[in-house]
Motif scaffolding. Structure first.
Motif, PDB file in Angstrom:
ATOM      1  N   ASN A   1      -8.124   8.007   6.082  1.00 46.91           N
ATOM      2  CA  ASN A   1      -6.889   7.261   5.852  1.00 46.91           C
ATOM      3  C   ASN A   1      -6.769   6.770   4.414  1.00 46.91           C
TER       4      ASN A   1
ATOM      5  N   GLY B   1      -2.288  10.938   0.531  1.00 43.53           N
ATOM      6  CA  GLY B   1      -1.461  11.743   1.422  1.00 43.53           C
ATOM      7  C   GLY B   1      -0.409  12.512   0.645  1.00 43.53           C
TER       8      GLY B   1
ATOM      9  N   PRO C   1       3.535   4.190   2.860  1.00 45.76           N
ATOM     10  CA  PRO C   1       2.304   3.889   3.599  1.00 45.76           C
ATOM     11  C   PRO C   1       2.343   2.575   4.360  1.00 45.76           C
TER      12      PRO C   1
ATOM     13  N   ARG D   1      -2.609   7.184   8.897  1.00 39.61           N
ATOM     14  CA  ARG D   1      -2.257   8.526   9.394  1.00 39.61           C
ATOM     15  C   ARG D   1      -3.012   8.863  10.663  1.00 39.61           C
TER      16      ARG D   1
ATOM     17  N   ARG E   1       4.595   3.487   7.429  1.00 42.79           N
ATOM     18  CA  ARG E   1       4.014   4.519   8.282  1.00 42.79           C
ATOM     19  C   ARG E   1       2.730   4.048   8.950  1.00 42.79           C
TER      20      ARG E   1
ATOM     21  N   MET F   1       0.456  16.484  13.413  1.00 44.42           N
ATOM     22  CA  MET F   1      -0.579  16.842  12.470  1.00 44.42           C
ATOM     23  C   MET F   1      -1.869  17.076  13.227  1.00 44.42           C
TER      24      MET F   1
ATOM     25  N   ASP G   1       8.425   7.158   4.924  1.00 43.64           N
ATOM     26  CA  ASP G   1       7.187   7.773   4.467  1.00 43.64           C
ATOM     27  C   ASP G   1       6.307   6.825   3.653  1.00 43.64           C
TER      28      ASP G   1
END
Length: 173
Positions: free
Chosen positions: A34, A38, A69, A75, A72, A1, A67
């Motif tokens: 963040n 998302g 949060p 981000r 993960r 990304m 996926d």
């Protein structure tokens, strides 16, 4: 990304180091980026046991846990923020900061030689060890011999010298 990019003009107050301003901006941007919503989690097909009494397996579309949060994590973990110039900790003014690919533009921005305005505060008759208003007083004297006319004459000479240097540099650049 690919992360965010661009240029920022940020006011730096006196008494704060330019690095702390940059770090505070990075922390704030990371927190807000963040916290932004998302993309929704991806789904995949899983074969689950059939409900009680039915034989075999049943296909079900379930969210991918990778996926989530909590799995993960954030981000963005770090942003590349660079400074086009630096200001002394006691100085105040506008800092131009680059973010991501905006860092490449900082050199061009600096080399544009945009007009800069400086304001100097001083106190006649007092000298400190570090030439600042917060330094230790080392000398005190009278200053009644300084007049406005004398001060304006000296400032005109300084301004003329700077203007002459600017013209000479523009001719040979």
């Amino acid at each position: 990304m690919a992360g965010p990019s661009g240029l920022f003009a940020v006011y730096k107050p006196p008494g704060v180091a330019w690095g702390r301003v940059r770090d505070a901006l990075e922390t704030r941007l990371l927190r807000e980026l963040n916290a932004a919503p998302g993309r929704p989690p991806r789904h995949h097909v899983r074969f689950l046991p059939a409900p009680a009494g039915a034989p075999g397996l049943v296909a079900a579309r379930v969210p991918l846990l990778a996926d989530h949060p909590l799995v993960r994590g954030p981000r963005l973990g770090r942003l590349r923020i660079g400074a086009g110039h630096r200001l002394d900790a006691k100085a105040s003014g506008v800092l131009v900061l680059g973010l991501g690919h905006g860092n490449r533009l900082l050199t061009d921005w600096y080399n544009c030689h945009l007009t800069r305005v400086y304001t100097v505060d001083g106190l006649f008759g007092k000298a400190t060890d570090d030439f600042s208003d917060t330094g230790k007083l080392v000398e005190k004297t009278t200053f009644d011999h300084i007049t406005r006319e004398k001060l304006e004459r000296i400032l005109a000479v300084i301004q003329g010298t700077n203007h002459k240097a600017l013209v000479i540099n523009a001719l040979f650049a």
